[in-house]
Design an enzyme around this catalytic site. Sequence first.
Site, PDB file in Angstrom:
ATOM      1  N   GLU A 248      12.115  -3.866  -9.295  1.00 46.29           N
ATOM      2  CA  GLU A 248      10.902  -4.594  -9.642  1.00 46.29           C
ATOM      3  C   GLU A 248      10.091  -3.819 -10.665  1.00 46.29           C
ATOM      4  OE1 GLU A 248       9.797  -6.921  -5.588  1.00 46.29           O
ATOM      5  OE2 GLU A 248      10.440  -4.840  -5.550  1.00 46.29           O
TER       6      GLU A 248
ATOM      7  N   CYS B 148       3.926  -0.958 -14.540  1.00 47.14           N
ATOM      8  CA  CYS B 148       4.306  -0.045 -13.462  1.00 47.14           C
ATOM      9  C   CYS B 148       5.825  -0.115 -13.357  1.00 47.14           C
ATOM     10  CB  CYS B 148       3.628  -0.511 -12.171  1.00 47.14           C
ATOM     11  SG  CYS B 148       4.108   0.424 -10.722  1.00 47.14           S
TER      12      CYS B 148
ATOM     13  N   CYS C 295      15.054   4.691  -2.852  1.00 49.40           N
ATOM     14  CA  CYS C 295      14.464   6.026  -2.953  1.00 49.40           C
ATOM     15  C   CYS C 295      14.914   6.854  -1.754  1.00 49.40           C
ATOM     16  CB  CYS C 295      12.947   5.942  -2.979  1.00 49.40           C
ATOM     17  SG  CYS C 295      12.154   7.549  -3.139  1.00 49.40           S
TER      18      CYS C 295
ATOM     19  N   CYS D 100       9.419   7.858   2.598  1.00 45.57           N
ATOM     20  CA  CYS D 100       8.112   8.057   3.236  1.00 45.57           C
ATOM     21  C   CYS D 100       7.877   6.941   4.255  1.00 45.57           C
ATOM     22  CB  CYS D 100       7.009   8.043   2.189  1.00 45.57           C
ATOM     23  SG  CYS D 100       7.263   9.272   0.906  1.00 45.57           S
TER      24      CYS D 100
ATOM     25  N   CYS E  49       6.217   3.434   3.099  1.00 48.53           N
ATOM     26  CA  CYS E  49       6.618   2.786   1.844  1.00 48.53           C
ATOM     27  C   CYS E  49       7.824   1.868   2.026  1.00 48.53           C
ATOM     28  CB  CYS E  49       6.940   3.869   0.817  1.00 48.53           C
ATOM     29  SG  CYS E  49       7.614   3.230  -0.722  1.00 48.53           S
TER      30      CYS E  49
ATOM     31  N   CYS F 154       0.935  -1.295  -4.399  1.00 50.18           N
ATOM     32  CA  CYS F 154       1.589  -0.001  -4.156  1.00 50.18           C
ATOM     33  C   CYS F 154       2.328  -0.014  -2.834  1.00 50.18           C
ATOM     34  CB  CYS F 154       0.573   1.127  -4.071  1.00 50.18           C
ATOM     35  SG  CYS F 154      -0.363   1.335  -5.542  1.00 50.18           S
TER      36      CYS F 154
HETATM   37  N1  SAH Z   1       7.810   7.974  -5.670  1.00 49.88           N
HETATM   38  C1  SAH Z   1       6.627   8.242  -6.382  1.00 49.88           C
HETATM   39  C2  SAH Z   1       6.152   7.091  -7.221  1.00 49.88           C
HETATM   40  C3  SAH Z   1       6.185   5.686  -6.651  1.00 49.88           C
HETATM   41  S1  SAH Z   1       5.116   5.221  -5.367  1.00 49.88           S
HETATM   42  C4  SAH Z   1       5.520   8.659  -5.430  1.00 49.88           C
HETATM   43  O1  SAH Z   1       5.697   8.494  -4.238  1.00 49.88           O
HETATM   44  O2  SAH Z   1       4.531   9.194  -5.911  1.00 49.88           O
HETATM   45  C5  SAH Z   1       3.514   4.943  -6.082  1.00 49.88           C
HETATM   46  C6  SAH Z   1       2.374   5.207  -5.107  1.00 49.88           C
HETATM   47  O3  SAH Z   1       2.257   4.185  -4.093  1.00 49.88           O
HETATM   48  C7  SAH Z   1       2.554   6.521  -4.355  1.00 49.88           C
HETATM   49  O4  SAH Z   1       1.357   7.251  -4.360  1.00 49.88           O
HETATM   50  C8  SAH Z   1       2.888   6.031  -2.981  1.00 49.88           C
HETATM   51  O5  SAH Z   1       2.636   7.007  -2.015  1.00 49.88           O
HETATM   52  C9  SAH Z   1       2.018   4.802  -2.845  1.00 49.88           C
HETATM   53  N2  SAH Z   1       2.390   3.947  -1.710  1.00 49.88           N
HETATM   54  C10 SAH Z   1       3.577   3.857  -1.076  1.00 49.88           C
HETATM   55  N3  SAH Z   1       3.497   2.985  -0.035  1.00 49.88           N
HETATM   56  C11 SAH Z   1       2.230   2.514  -0.019  1.00 49.88           C
HETATM   57  C12 SAH Z   1       1.538   1.567   0.801  1.00 49.88           C
HETATM   58  N4  SAH Z   1       2.153   0.922   1.788  1.00 49.88           N
HETATM   59  N5  SAH Z   1       0.227   1.322   0.519  1.00 49.88           N
HETATM   60  C13 SAH Z   1      -0.385   1.950  -0.526  1.00 49.88           C
HETATM   61  N6  SAH Z   1       0.222   2.837  -1.325  1.00 49.88           N
HETATM   62  C14 SAH Z   1       1.526   3.121  -1.082  1.00 49.88           C
HETATM   63 FE1  SF4 Z   2       9.945   7.124  -2.530  1.00 54.17          FE
HETATM   64 FE2  SF4 Z   2       8.123   5.346  -1.673  1.00 54.17          FE
HETATM   65 FE3  SF4 Z   2       7.936   7.913  -0.959  1.00 54.17          FE
HETATM   66 FE4  SF4 Z   2       7.435   7.229  -3.510  1.00 54.17          FE
HETATM   67  S1  SF4 Z   2       6.273   6.604  -1.698  1.00 54.17           S
HETATM   68  S2  SF4 Z   2       8.689   8.941  -2.788  1.00 54.17           S
HETATM   69  S3  SF4 Z   2       8.919   5.534  -3.760  1.00 54.17           S
HETATM   70  S4  SF4 Z   2       9.605   6.485  -0.402  1.00 54.17           S
END
Ligand code: SAH
Ligand code: SF4
Length: 339
Positions: free
Chosen positions: A90, A105, A112, A116, A119, A331
């Site tokens: 996406e 974006c 990934c 986390c 996410c 995000c």
């Molecule tokens: N992998 C990289 C970049 C992509 S994520 C990273 O983690 O930084 C972009 C941002 O969205 C990151 O700060 C991530 O922690 C945040 N994010 C992930 N899941 C989210 C959620 N459910 N609500 C709000 N932000 C989220």
């Molecule tokens: Fe990967 Fe999502 Fe964690 Fe960013 S926030 S490092 S995209 S799992």
Amino acid sequence: MEILSGLNLEEFEALTEKLGASKFRARQIHNWIYLKSVKEIDEMTDLSVKFREQLKEVAKVTDTKIKVKQTSSDGTIKYLLEYPDGECVETVLMRFDNRANLTACVSSQVGCAVNCSFCATGKRGFIRNLNYKEIIEQVLTIQRDTGLKVTNIVFMGQGEPLLNLDNVLKAMKIFNEDFQIGARRLTVSTSGIIPQINKLAQLDMQSTLALSLHASNHETRAKLMQIENKYPMDELHKALKKYTDKTGRRITIEYLLIKDLNDTAQCAKELAWYLKDIKCNINLIPYNPTEKNDYQRPSNNSIMKFKYLMEHSGKKVTIRLERGADIDAACGQLRGKIK
Ligand code: SAH
Ligand code: SF4
């Protein structure tokens, strides 16, 4: 078939030479691809019909398809793109009130590996890296589809950009030189891959580094992000300090706010202490709901209170506006599939 999107000027020159045309044609094609974002070779109207026919025999503009396009009530557009091998990612276009500013974006990987807990992308696991052409195709697709020129790019889509650093750096070079987007209008967001942060410091990166910190102490961060066990916060602190000293650039600290988990006054105090000697701005991201976990977004009141406490520590603090949540484009909501 040569794919024109992603070629640099020298590669366009090699192509026009092969077709017996002058170098000047290469520059024209380059502009049509990156600055005028044509969909078809036939739109390159300053090339002769004969040359266009010749070109069409050996090349096409793109091999990436728009599989789904969704537009949010706030104007955010989310595209699901399909690459020739069938993998999808996406990419999101955000327009802010000031229309001169169009932010793309982009995704850097399919899935990934960092996984986390909050996410949606991580839930799929890691599928593969995107190559640099696939990364820039995302921005070209947006430009071709909307007819608009993207002005800012954030690597905040799917994937961990620092685990695909060579392709990300190549793409950034093309964004800078071929799309003519200033280095400072590019942002790379990372979950904190220390060796690669050190590498960016060595390279003296002039784009913005954003760090997904999301917690004020090791225990909480380890609960949210398993990468904390590999690259813990105290080590990260040293790397960030080195980075800002070397590059002179202010980093962005991203801090996800989750109700009762990391949004307390005690957390704000710890965070302020952790960031005391780091040259940074803070971007608070109220949690966006995804499936499969029971985290909650804090109330607006607690978000504002946290902001106030952080501002009190002398940092500039912004709250990330939620964009495109009605189409799961906000995000953490990008999954890279339709349903
Ligand atoms: N992998 C990289 C970049 C992509 S994520 C990273 O983690 O930084 C972009 C941002 O969205 C990151 O700060 C991530 O922690 C945040 N994010 C992930 N899941 C989210 C959620 N459910 N609500 C709000 N932000 C989220
Ligand atoms: Fe990967 Fe999502 Fe964690 Fe960013 S926030 S490092 S995209 S799992």
